[in-house]
Design a protein around this motif. Structure first.
Motif, PDB file in Angstrom:
ATOM      1  N   PRO A 184      83.380 -66.133 -26.289  1.00  0.00           N
ATOM      2  CA  PRO A 184      82.936 -65.980 -24.897  1.00  0.00           C
ATOM      3  C   PRO A 184      83.864 -65.111 -24.068  1.00  0.00           C
ATOM      4  O   PRO A 184      83.502 -64.706 -22.956  1.00  0.00           O
ATOM      5  N   TYR A 185      85.069 -64.768 -24.584  1.00  0.00           N
ATOM      6  CA  TYR A 185      86.039 -63.984 -23.819  1.00  0.00           C
ATOM      7  C   TYR A 185      85.987 -62.500 -24.184  1.00  0.00           C
ATOM      8  O   TYR A 185      86.731 -61.699 -23.626  1.00  0.00           O
ATOM      9  N   PHE A 186      85.133 -62.142 -25.115  1.00  0.00           N
ATOM     10  CA  PHE A 186      85.024 -60.742 -25.509  1.00  0.00           C
ATOM     11  C   PHE A 186      84.497 -59.903 -24.336  1.00  0.00           C
ATOM     12  O   PHE A 186      83.600 -60.322 -23.605  1.00  0.00           O
ATOM     13  N   GLN A 187      85.062 -58.696 -24.169  1.00  0.00           N
ATOM     14  CA  GLN A 187      84.596 -57.805 -23.103  1.00  0.00           C
ATOM     15  C   GLN A 187      84.701 -56.351 -23.564  1.00  0.00           C
ATOM     16  O   GLN A 187      85.692 -55.949 -24.164  1.00  0.00           O
ATOM     17  N   TYR A 188      83.633 -55.615 -23.296  1.00  0.00           N
ATOM     18  CA  TYR A 188      83.586 -54.197 -23.635  1.00  0.00           C
ATOM     19  C   TYR A 188      83.197 -53.427 -22.380  1.00  0.00           C
ATOM     20  O   TYR A 188      82.211 -53.765 -21.716  1.00  0.00           O
ATOM     21  N   THR A 189      83.948 -52.389 -22.058  1.00  0.00           N
ATOM     22  CA  THR A 189      83.690 -51.585 -20.862  1.00  0.00           C
ATOM     23  C   THR A 189      83.630 -50.112 -21.246  1.00  0.00           C
ATOM     24  O   THR A 189      84.478 -49.623 -21.996  1.00  0.00           O
ATOM     25  N   GLN A 190      82.607 -49.437 -20.702  1.00  0.00           N
ATOM     26  CA  GLN A 190      82.469 -48.004 -20.968  1.00  0.00           C
ATOM     27  C   GLN A 190      82.064 -47.291 -19.684  1.00  0.00           C
ATOM     28  O   GLN A 190      81.160 -47.738 -18.977  1.00  0.00           O
ATOM     29  N   ARG A 191      82.754 -46.187 -19.404  1.00  0.00           N
ATOM     30  CA  ARG A 191      82.476 -45.383 -18.221  1.00  0.00           C
ATOM     31  C   ARG A 191      81.955 -44.027 -18.672  1.00  0.00           C
ATOM     32  O   ARG A 191      82.563 -43.355 -19.497  1.00  0.00           O
ATOM     33  N   ILE A 192      80.794 -43.628 -18.135  1.00  0.00           N
ATOM     34  CA  ILE A 192      80.135 -42.397 -18.553  1.00  0.00           C
ATOM     35  C   ILE A 192      79.940 -41.503 -17.334  1.00  0.00           C
ATOM     36  O   ILE A 192      79.443 -41.956 -16.298  1.00  0.00           O
ATOM     37  N   SER A 193      80.326 -40.237 -17.475  1.00  0.00           N
ATOM     38  CA  SER A 193      80.062 -39.247 -16.431  1.00  0.00           C
ATOM     39  C   SER A 193      78.702 -38.596 -16.706  1.00  0.00           C
ATOM     40  O   SER A 193      78.434 -38.149 -17.818  1.00  0.00           O
ATOM     41  N   ILE A 194      77.851 -38.555 -15.668  1.00  0.00           N
ATOM     42  CA  ILE A 194      76.510 -37.995 -15.807  1.00  0.00           C
ATOM     43  C   ILE A 194      76.395 -36.811 -14.858  1.00  0.00           C
ATOM     44  O   ILE A 194      76.161 -36.982 -13.655  1.00  0.00           O
ATOM     45  N   PRO A 195      76.544 -35.594 -15.343  1.00  0.00           N
ATOM     46  CA  PRO A 195      76.421 -34.425 -14.457  1.00  0.00           C
ATOM     47  C   PRO A 195      75.038 -34.317 -13.832  1.00  0.00           C
ATOM     48  O   PRO A 195      74.897 -33.923 -12.677  1.00  0.00           O
ATOM     49  N   ASP A 196      74.009 -34.686 -14.590  1.00  0.00           N
ATOM     50  CA  ASP A 196      72.633 -34.570 -14.096  1.00  0.00           C
ATOM     51  C   ASP A 196      71.988 -35.946 -14.152  1.00  0.00           C
ATOM     52  O   ASP A 196      71.657 -36.447 -15.228  1.00  0.00           O
ATOM     53  N   THR A 197      71.821 -36.610 -13.001  1.00  0.00           N
ATOM     54  CA  THR A 197      71.255 -37.961 -12.972  1.00  0.00           C
ATOM     55  C   THR A 197      69.800 -37.991 -13.386  1.00  0.00           C
ATOM     56  O   THR A 197      69.272 -39.038 -13.764  1.00  0.00           O
ATOM     57  N   SER A 198      69.107 -36.841 -13.314  1.00  0.00           N
ATOM     58  CA  SER A 198      67.709 -36.815 -13.747  1.00  0.00           C
ATOM     59  C   SER A 198      67.577 -36.972 -15.252  1.00  0.00           C
ATOM     60  O   SER A 198      66.477 -37.207 -15.769  1.00  0.00           O
ATOM     61  N   ALA A 199      68.702 -36.855 -15.965  1.00  0.00           N
ATOM     62  CA  ALA A 199      68.659 -37.006 -17.420  1.00  0.00           C
ATOM     63  C   ALA A 199      68.697 -38.464 -17.843  1.00  0.00           C
ATOM     64  O   ALA A 199      68.506 -38.773 -19.015  1.00  0.00           O
ATOM     65  N   VAL A 200      68.936 -39.386 -16.914  1.00  0.00           N
ATOM     66  CA  VAL A 200      69.011 -40.806 -17.237  1.00  0.00           C
ATOM     67  C   VAL A 200      67.602 -41.357 -17.376  1.00  0.00           C
ATOM     68  O   VAL A 200      66.763 -41.195 -16.493  1.00  0.00           O
ATOM     69  N   ARG A 201      67.312 -42.006 -18.473  1.00  0.00           N
ATOM     70  CA  ARG A 201      66.010 -42.618 -18.712  1.00  0.00           C
ATOM     71  C   ARG A 201      66.206 -44.099 -19.011  1.00  0.00           C
ATOM     72  O   ARG A 201      67.056 -44.462 -19.819  1.00  0.00           O
ATOM     73  N   ARG A 202      65.405 -44.947 -18.404  1.00  0.00           N
ATOM     74  CA  ARG A 202      65.494 -46.383 -18.628  1.00  0.00           C
ATOM     75  C   ARG A 202      64.166 -46.875 -19.198  1.00  0.00           C
ATOM     76  O   ARG A 202      63.105 -46.476 -18.727  1.00  0.00           O
ATOM     77  N   LYS A 203      64.235 -47.764 -20.162  1.00  0.00           N
ATOM     78  CA  LYS A 203      63.027 -48.302 -20.786  1.00  0.00           C
ATOM     79  C   LYS A 203      63.240 -49.768 -21.118  1.00  0.00           C
ATOM     80  O   LYS A 203      64.261 -50.136 -21.705  1.00  0.00           O
ATOM     81  N   MET A 204      62.280 -50.619 -20.723  1.00  0.00           N
ATOM     82  CA  MET A 204      62.328 -52.028 -21.074  1.00  0.00           C
ATOM     83  C   MET A 204      61.376 -52.257 -22.244  1.00  0.00           C
ATOM     84  O   MET A 204      60.166 -52.042 -22.124  1.00  0.00           O
ATOM     85  N   SER A 205      61.928 -52.635 -23.383  1.00  0.00           N
ATOM     86  CA  SER A 205      61.116 -52.747 -24.588  1.00  0.00           C
ATOM     87  C   SER A 205      60.661 -54.165 -24.865  1.00  0.00           C
ATOM     88  O   SER A 205      59.823 -54.386 -25.731  1.00  0.00           O
ATOM     89  N   ASN A 206      61.185 -55.167 -24.164  1.00  0.00           N
ATOM     90  CA  ASN A 206      60.789 -56.551 -24.389  1.00  0.00           C
ATOM     91  C   ASN A 206      60.542 -57.210 -23.042  1.00  0.00           C
ATOM     92  O   ASN A 206      61.476 -57.409 -22.257  1.00  0.00           O
ATOM     93  N   LEU A 207      59.279 -57.554 -22.766  1.00  0.00           N
ATOM     94  CA  LEU A 207      58.920 -58.143 -21.482  1.00  0.00           C
ATOM     95  C   LEU A 207      58.884 -59.663 -21.535  1.00  0.00           C
ATOM     96  O   LEU A 207      58.432 -60.299 -20.582  1.00  0.00           O
ATOM     97  N   LYS A 208      59.319 -60.259 -22.645  1.00  0.00           N
ATOM     98  CA  LYS A 208      59.304 -61.708 -22.738  1.00  0.00           C
ATOM     99  C   LYS A 208      60.240 -62.300 -21.693  1.00  0.00           C
ATOM    100  O   LYS A 208      61.401 -61.927 -21.584  1.00  0.00           O
ATOM    101  N   GLY A 209      59.724 -63.225 -20.914  1.00  0.00           N
ATOM    102  CA  GLY A 209      60.516 -63.857 -19.881  1.00  0.00           C
ATOM    103  C   GLY A 209      60.563 -63.091 -18.584  1.00  0.00           C
ATOM    104  O   GLY A 209      61.325 -63.448 -17.688  1.00  0.00           O
ATOM    105  N   PHE A 210      59.751 -62.013 -18.433  1.00  0.00           N
ATOM    106  CA  PHE A 210      59.792 -61.232 -17.198  1.00  0.00           C
ATOM    107  C   PHE A 210      59.349 -62.055 -15.999  1.00  0.00           C
ATOM    108  O   PHE A 210      59.721 -61.753 -14.864  1.00  0.00           O
ATOM    109  N   ASN A 211      58.561 -63.102 -16.214  1.00  0.00           N
ATOM    110  CA  ASN A 211      58.028 -63.893 -15.104  1.00  0.00           C
ATOM    111  C   ASN A 211      58.870 -65.126 -14.819  1.00  0.00           C
ATOM    112  O   ASN A 211      58.465 -65.969 -14.020  1.00  0.00           O
TER     113      ASN A 211
END
Length: 291
Positions: A57-84
């Motif tokens: 439970p104490y594990f932690q991973y952190t990553q910082r990403i520079s995005i020159p063009d924010t229009s290149a970011v794409r988000r997709k939700m592939s599992n809707l179970k529990g959305f309600n």
């Protein structure tokens, strides 16, 4: 020298433990059974924080990403179970044994024991509401109670419409349309509040296969009988109110969940749609989807 060797041994042991928790193949980092993922996107910087994994439970991973063009970011939700669902948490931030979930149901059926054998197909119903879900022994068993608002509309598919027989104490009867009336349509409508009382059992850990048993307690109001017809070029719509619908009915329900489809339900009322002496002894039978 001994201290240096001890430090190196501890460092290697920590690296070995970390490798057991997360495996990296090429440029892909695989993390199993993650507790929490937090993604922050601000301007041209995105920060990903992963907390807790598998038995650590104490594990932690952190990553910082520079995005020159924010229009290149794409988000997709592939599992809707529990959305309600809304998870209720305790004071210490852990998930409690209670959840709140929103629902929509849509069904189609008929009325059994329709007068003179006339078909009441299709009887349609629609509702929306919320339930409180309690699972004290884990996610496989859930007890639910809630409040739904909806309505039912039995349609008369024959060439007949509903009237009140004043000589029989305002009993609802089906009578034929006159020959000069065309494009006829007749239906009953009743709005209702429903209190679902349900028990759900899941047959697998992910809840893909489950069976739900229970009942809907319906409080019916605002009922009417309507008919539509055409004479020549004139269209007519007539509504009849105070039709004697039973104010409270109970409908046992059974639902079945399978992967990739919403819950399929069957609901039947052993109680008649009309009060005693106010209409035919019809009972509602419905099949549909429960989201």
């Amino acid at each position: 020298m001994k201290n240096v060797k001890l430090f190196l041994a501890l460092l290697l042991a920590g690296a070995a433990g970390q490798t057991a928790l997360a495996t990296e193949t090429g440029d892909t980092l695989v993390l199993e059974k993650v507790d929490r993922v937090k993604i922050e996107t601000r301007d041209t910087v995105q920060r990903i924080v992963i907390s807790g994994m598998k038995d650590d439970p104490y594990f932690q991973y952190t990553q910082r990403i520079s995005i020159p063009d924010t229009s290149a970011v794409r988000r997709k939700m592939s599992n809707l179970k529990g959305f309600n669902k809304v998870v209720v948490k305790t004071k210490d931030g852990k998930p409690s044994k209670w959840e709140a979930s929103g629902h929509i149901y849509l069904g189609m059926g008929t009325m059994t024991a329709a007068p003179d054998g006339y078909s009441m197909w299709p009887t349609m119903e629609l509702g929306i509401g919320i339930t409180a879900d309690y699972h004290p022994f884990g996610p496989k068993n859930t007890w639910s109670i809630g409040l739904l608002f909806g309505g039912v509309m039995p349609h008369t598919s024959s060439h007949r419409y509903w009237v009140k027989d004043g000589l029989a104490g305002d009993e609802m009867l089906l009578v034929p349309y006159p020959d000069d009336q065309e494009k006829t349509y007749s239906s009953l409508t009743a709005a209702r509040f429903s209190v679902p009382v349900l028990y759900k059992h899941c047959f697998d850990q992910r809840g893909r296969w489950s069976l739900t048993l229970g009942a809907f307690v319906n409080f019916n109001f605002a009922a009417n009988a309507s008919r539509h017809f055409t004479i020549g070029d004139e269209d007519y719509d007539i509504s009849l109110h105070h039709i004697g619908v039973r104010p409270v009915t109970v409908e046992p329900i059974v639902m079945f969940n399978a992967p990739y489809i919403p819950a399929i339900y069957c609901k039947y009322s052993p109680m008649t749609f009309f009060k005693d002496g106010r209409g035919p002894k019809m009972r509602q039978l419905t099949f549909g989807f429960y989201f």
